[in-house]
Design an enzyme around this catalytic site. Structure first.
Site, PDB file in Angstrom:
ATOM      1  N   GLU A   1       0.862  -1.178   0.000  1.00 56.29           N
ATOM      2  CA  GLU A   1       0.000   0.000   0.000  1.00 56.29           C
ATOM      3  C   GLU A   1       0.902   1.231   0.000  1.00 56.29           C
ATOM      4  OE1 GLU A   1      -3.491  -0.313   2.255  1.00 56.29           O
ATOM      5  OE2 GLU A   1      -3.947   1.833   2.189  1.00 56.29           O
TER       6      GLU A   1
ATOM      7  N   ASN B   1      -3.397  -1.837   7.610  1.00 58.14           N
ATOM      8  CA  ASN B   1      -4.662  -2.417   7.166  1.00 58.14           C
ATOM      9  C   ASN B   1      -4.372  -3.917   7.096  1.00 58.14           C
ATOM     10  OD1 ASN B   1      -5.876   0.086   6.842  1.00 58.14           O
ATOM     11  ND2 ASN B   1      -5.144   0.302   4.744  1.00 58.14           N
TER      12      ASN B   1
ATOM     13  N   LYS C   1      -4.032  -0.404  13.938  1.00 61.05           N
ATOM     14  CA  LYS C   1      -4.908   0.626  13.364  1.00 61.05           C
ATOM     15  C   LYS C   1      -6.322   0.164  13.675  1.00 61.05           C
ATOM     16  CE  LYS C   1      -6.262   2.567   8.826  1.00 61.05           C
ATOM     17  NZ  LYS C   1      -5.840   2.761   7.423  1.00 61.05           N
TER      18      LYS C   1
ATOM     19  N   GLU D   1     -10.791   4.090   9.012  1.00 58.07           N
ATOM     20  CA  GLU D   1     -10.892   3.714   7.600  1.00 58.07           C
ATOM     21  C   GLU D   1     -11.356   2.268   7.430  1.00 58.07           C
ATOM     22  OE1 GLU D   1      -7.048   4.808   5.879  1.00 58.07           O
ATOM     23  OE2 GLU D   1      -7.801   6.849   5.570  1.00 58.07           O
TER      24      GLU D   1
ATOM     25  N   ARG E   1      -2.335   3.295  17.012  1.00 59.43           N
ATOM     26  CA  ARG E   1      -2.350   4.478  16.130  1.00 59.43           C
ATOM     27  C   ARG E   1      -3.510   5.424  16.468  1.00 59.43           C
ATOM     28  NH1 ARG E   1      -2.788   3.857  10.459  1.00 59.43           N
ATOM     29  NH2 ARG E   1      -1.032   5.094   9.801  1.00 59.43           N
TER      30      ARG E   1
ATOM     31  N   ARG F   1     -12.247  17.393  10.122  1.00 58.55           N
ATOM     32  CA  ARG F   1     -11.428  16.183  10.251  1.00 58.55           C
ATOM     33  C   ARG F   1     -10.160  16.418  11.071  1.00 58.55           C
ATOM     34  NH1 ARG F   1      -9.090  12.412   5.308  1.00 58.55           N
ATOM     35  NH2 ARG F   1      -7.222  11.734   6.403  1.00 58.55           N
TER      36      ARG F   1
ATOM     37  N   LYS G   1       0.468  10.689  13.436  1.00 61.81           N
ATOM     38  CA  LYS G   1       1.188  11.223  12.276  1.00 61.81           C
ATOM     39  C   LYS G   1       1.688  12.627  12.596  1.00 61.81           C
ATOM     40  CE  LYS G   1      -1.361   8.458   8.946  1.00 61.81           C
ATOM     41  NZ  LYS G   1      -2.114   8.384   7.678  1.00 61.81           N
TER      42      LYS G   1
ATOM     43  N   ASP H   1      -3.141  14.166   7.103  1.00 63.47           N
ATOM     44  CA  ASP H   1      -2.645  12.900   6.563  1.00 63.47           C
ATOM     45  C   ASP H   1      -1.420  13.062   5.672  1.00 63.47           C
ATOM     46  OD1 ASP H   1      -2.319  10.343   5.721  1.00 63.47           O
ATOM     47  OD2 ASP H   1      -4.094  10.272   4.444  1.00 63.47           O
TER      48      ASP H   1
ATOM     49  N   GLU I   1       3.633   9.327  -0.612  1.00 69.83           N
ATOM     50  CA  GLU I   1       2.269   9.173  -1.111  1.00 69.83           C
ATOM     51  C   GLU I   1       1.720  10.461  -1.733  1.00 69.83           C
ATOM     52  OE1 GLU I   1      -0.469   7.857   1.904  1.00 69.83           O
ATOM     53  OE2 GLU I   1      -2.219   8.170   0.638  1.00 69.83           O
TER      54      GLU I   1
ATOM     55  N   HIS J   1      -4.393  18.466   0.551  1.00 70.94           N
ATOM     56  CA  HIS J   1      -5.311  17.416   0.089  1.00 70.94           C
ATOM     57  C   HIS J   1      -6.111  17.790  -1.161  1.00 70.94           C
ATOM     58  CE1 HIS J   1      -7.169  13.558   0.578  1.00 70.94           C
ATOM     59  NE2 HIS J   1      -6.744  13.408   1.819  1.00 70.94           N
TER      60      HIS J   1
HETATM   61  O1  GCW Z   1      -2.617   8.207   4.127  1.00 75.24           O
HETATM   62  C1  GCW Z   1      -3.628   7.287   4.239  1.00 75.24           C
HETATM   63  C2  GCW Z   1      -3.380   6.363   3.108  1.00 75.24           C
HETATM   64  C3  GCW Z   1      -3.852   4.956   3.366  1.00 75.24           C
HETATM   65  C4  GCW Z   1      -3.282   4.499   4.708  1.00 75.24           C
HETATM   66  C5  GCW Z   1      -3.795   5.438   5.783  1.00 75.24           C
HETATM   67  C6  GCW Z   1      -3.220   5.104   7.151  1.00 75.24           C
HETATM   68  C7  GCW Z   1      -2.565   2.334   5.380  1.00 75.24           C
HETATM   69  O2  GCW Z   1      -3.976   6.885   1.948  1.00 75.24           O
HETATM   70  O3  GCW Z   1      -3.399   4.156   2.321  1.00 75.24           O
HETATM   71  O4  GCW Z   1      -3.604   3.173   4.989  1.00 75.24           O
HETATM   72  O5  GCW Z   1      -3.400   6.743   5.502  1.00 75.24           O
HETATM   73  O6  GCW Z   1      -2.249   5.735   7.522  1.00 75.24           O
HETATM   74  O7  GCW Z   1      -3.741   4.257   7.838  1.00 75.24           O
END
Ligand code: GCW
Length: 699
Positions: free
Chosen positions: A193, A236, A313, A317, A350, A362, A386, A391, A419, A547
């Site tokens: 991923e 994930n 996690k 999501e 997380r 958000r 993070k 993100d 990413e 974003h």
């Molecule tokens: O940044 C987003 C990504 C997902 C990622 C998620 C996360 C692993 O688009 O792909 O999933 O964060 O950090 O959990």
């Protein structure tokens, strides 16, 4: 001239000619596989340390001692041009060191902390220095454990590679954080991923007994920059990784990585007791669930006694979590921690959650969910956030959870894989971004309460501490898909070891090890790297935007996107451009996200006049005609930024063209082509964004 002299002059002349010819040959071709462990001849420098490099004593029979010998056997002759020999281990090293009077100094420096067992994972410091014993000089590299000595050896090699070694040099080094982890988002089918460098490095089908030989090089690379743990699988997570066929494979990997000081961690799927154990629930308060995890932990530790722990996690999501059963994040984390506790493992939980039913902004969600839980997490739990509240965007202000969870060790998650920053096509050196975060002052305990001090545990006196980097590695020959993406892997490890290091210095050492020692070349490449992140911010999301990438894959711009399943997956949700202006109002009059920061910052961010311009549109909805510090209007400034970002990439291209004859052709060509693609993509970013925003601004 006598005959002998004449012969000699002749020979010299021939040699000179030979060198000239060599000089004209195209440079040696390379493919990037060696990373920064590319041992080429070191610069000729005077120093007794050079003599010390010929006779080596590496005591002990451990697998790590063997790794040290192997590395030195490979590196030193290549670096110095002279053979090395290993002395027999007759004089115990301890005696040598005692004679040299080292122990006392080292104890004072904290390297040997009295009462600490040698297996203590915090015990990783090393020292390097020259000592005189009678007529002899000894270059000592030592640490508490074999692995810390390995860190010292890699540090010494780095000093030699970069031409920084001197006789008077004395190094004492201790890591800033305990857990220095790569997080691989690798799936069991070999895909990754957000991976842009090929497929997973873990060749599951060959394990055991046939590990991919490059795994040892992965471990060397990690150890050389102080990384001491690796989370093998995607957050994930598939529960299958916890089944015994996989645990058998993981045991083999653990055996491979152990000599390099790298522990294995796994991402755990919270509903594994239901999926694998056939239980009706995964409610962490159910004794049967806790029992299932305790037995699983036991099974893992029977195979891997130094297993690091679980990364989770949860309720994010679509991933399952304790909230599915009416329990809290801390209930879930503590239950897992209790399963690992008898074996010494930790849980990394997380905080990447954004349930917008809690708050429509958000950026505020994680703080609102987690701060009420501060003090409820057990002693073996770290919460991993993070760097920013959204993100891994090109630039975000630091995550307000840093400073708001004083009773919880807060681990910092950085994304090495790019990413949202051009993936493996753009040259973007990320250390300046990470430094901006680490140096950010939260003010929670007055000035100096930096994110770095929260993460390393010193501000709140936490024993556990950690930094994680989402890995950018894959099975492509050059590991990272872009020769310059290697610099981000490198800088992550070095900063996790010592977050006070400077981004420019890290670039400098990386360039010297990876490309060239020629000062002009080093300076040119350094100048490219140094501004590359700021340039990326400018051509993608200047002035606090974020974003607005294309949906799903996140490469390229799509500022008008507004068809997503959730409002906060739309670009328009983030920039809120209309004819009156642009930006997300997070002031006290808006979503009030500013109030998640400590008072001096809250007020600074809240006021349009004092808010740093780099975060302007993050915190404010600003009229297009607003006067910026430059005297330009916001719209004019925005145009300037997009243009400057693009121009920087063109500049990098030109610099690179000039380096053509100074570097090896294979890597030079690859980077040249990538820069061409980056320039093209930066042009698209500039044009698409200015066209789109212009429709509002010029209305
Ligand atoms: O940044 C987003 C990504 C997902 C990622 C998620 C996360 C692993 O688009 O792909 O999933 O964060 O950090 O959990």
């Amino acid at each position: 001239m006598r005959a002998a002299e004449k012969n000699l002059t002749g020979a010299l002349r021939k040699t000179a000619v030979a060198f000239l010819i060599l000089g004209m040959l195209p440079a040696f071709s390379e493919d990037g596989y060696e990373l920064w462990l590319r041992y080429r001849r070191m610069p000729e420098r005077e120093g007794s340390y050079r003599d010390c490099l010929k006779n080596l004593l590496v005591p002990g029979k451990s697998a790590t001692a063997e790794v040290i010998r192997k590395e030195l056997r490979m590196a030193l002759p290549a670096l110095s041009g002279a053979p090395v020999s290993f002395l027999k281990d007759q004089a115990p090293l301890d005696q040598n060191l005692a004679a040299a009077g080292c122990w006392k100094d080292l104890e004072a420096a904290g390297i040997l902390r009295p009462g600490m067992s040698r297996q203590d994972p915090g015990d990783e410091g090393f020292f390097i220095r020259m000592e005189r014993q009678g007529q002899q000089r000894i270059l000592l590299v030592a640490g508490d454990t074999d692995v810390s000595a390995l860190y010292g050896v890699f540090h010494l090699l780095r000093l030699l590679q970069t031409g920084m070694m001197t006789d008077s040099l004395s190094v004492i080094s201790l890591p800033a954080v305990r857990l220095r982890l790569l997080n691989h988002w690798d799936n069991l089918d070999g895909s990754i991923e957000r991976g842009y460098a090929g497929r997973s490095l873990w060749n599951w089908s060959g394990l055991p007994p046939d590990p991919d030989p490059r795994l040892a090089d992965y471990a060397r690379a990690c150890a050389s920059i102080g990384i001491n743990g690796t989370v093998l699988n995607n957050v994930n997570a598939s529960a299958e990784i916890l089944t015994s066929p996989y645990l058998e494979k993981i045991e083999a990997l653990a055996g491979l990585f152990r000599p390099y000081g790298i522990r294995i961690y796994l991402s755990a799927q919270f509903s594994a007791p239901m999926i694998l154990g056939g239980l009706k629930t995964s409610d962490p308060r159910e004794p049967a669930v806790a029992g299932w995890w305790a037995a699983k932990a036991e099974e893992i530790y029977n195979r891997i006694p130094d297993f690091g722990g679980f990364l989770v996690k949860a309720n994010s999501e679509g991933q399952p979590g304790p909230q599915d059963f009416g329990a809290t994040h801390s209930d879930g984390a503590n239950m897992l921690a209790a399963a690992l506790a008898p074996h010494g493992g930790v849980v990394i939980w997380r905080a990447f959650v954004y349930d917008t039913s809690i708050d429509p902004d958000r950026a505020k969600c994680a703080y609102r969910e987690f701060t009420p839980l501060d003090g409820r997490f057990g002693s073996r739990v770290l919460v991993q956030a993070k760097n920013g509240p959204i993100d891994f965007q090109p630039r975000e202000p630091f995550h307000p959870l840093f400073g708001a969870m004083p009773h919880t060790p807060m681990m910092l998650e950085l994304q090495i894989t790019q990413e949202y920053l051009g993936q493996s096509k753009h040259l973007v050196y990320l250390a300046p971004m990470w430094k901006e975060i680490l140096k950010s002052d939260t003010y929670v305990r007055g000035p100096g309460s930096t994110v770095g001090r929260i993460v390393d545990g010193s501000l709140e006196h936490h024993v556990l501490s950690g930094m994680a980097g989402v890995a950018n590695t894959g099975d492509e020959r050059d590991w990272c898909g872009h020769p310059f993406a290697q610099a981000n892997w490198y800088a992550f490890g070095r900063l996790a070891w010592d977050h006070t290091l400077h981004a420019r210095d890290l670039a400098d050492e990386w360039i010297r090890m990876t490309w060239s020692l020629d000062p002009a070349v080093v300076d040119s490449i350094k100048s490219m790297m140094s501004g590359s992140w700021e340039a990326c911010v400018n051509y993608m999301t200047p002035l606090g935007l974020c974003h607005i990438m294309q949906e799903g894959h996140h490469y390229g711009p799509d500022p008008g996107f507004n068809r997503a399943a959730r409002p906060d997956w739309n670009s328009t949700y983030y920039h809120r451009a209309d004819s009156s202006g642009i930006g997300f109002d997070r002031t006290t009059a808006g979503s009030d996200a500013v109030s998640q920061y400590a008072p001096p910052l809250r007020d600074l961010f809240n006021d349009l006049e004092t808010c740093p311009e780099k975060f302007l549109l993050w915190f404010h909805h600003v009229p297009w005609g607003h006067r910026m510090q430059s005297g330009k209007t916001l719209w004019e400034e925005m145009q300037e930024r997009y243009k400057a970002g693009f121009a920087y990439v063109s500049g990098m291209r030109n610099t690179w063209k000039r380096l053509k004859n100074e570097l090896d052709p294979e890597r030079w060509m690859e980077v040249d082509e990538k820069l061409r693609a980056q320039e093209e993509n930066a042009r698209v970013w500039r044009d698409v964004c200015l066209d789109y925003f212009g429709r509002f601004a010029e209305r």
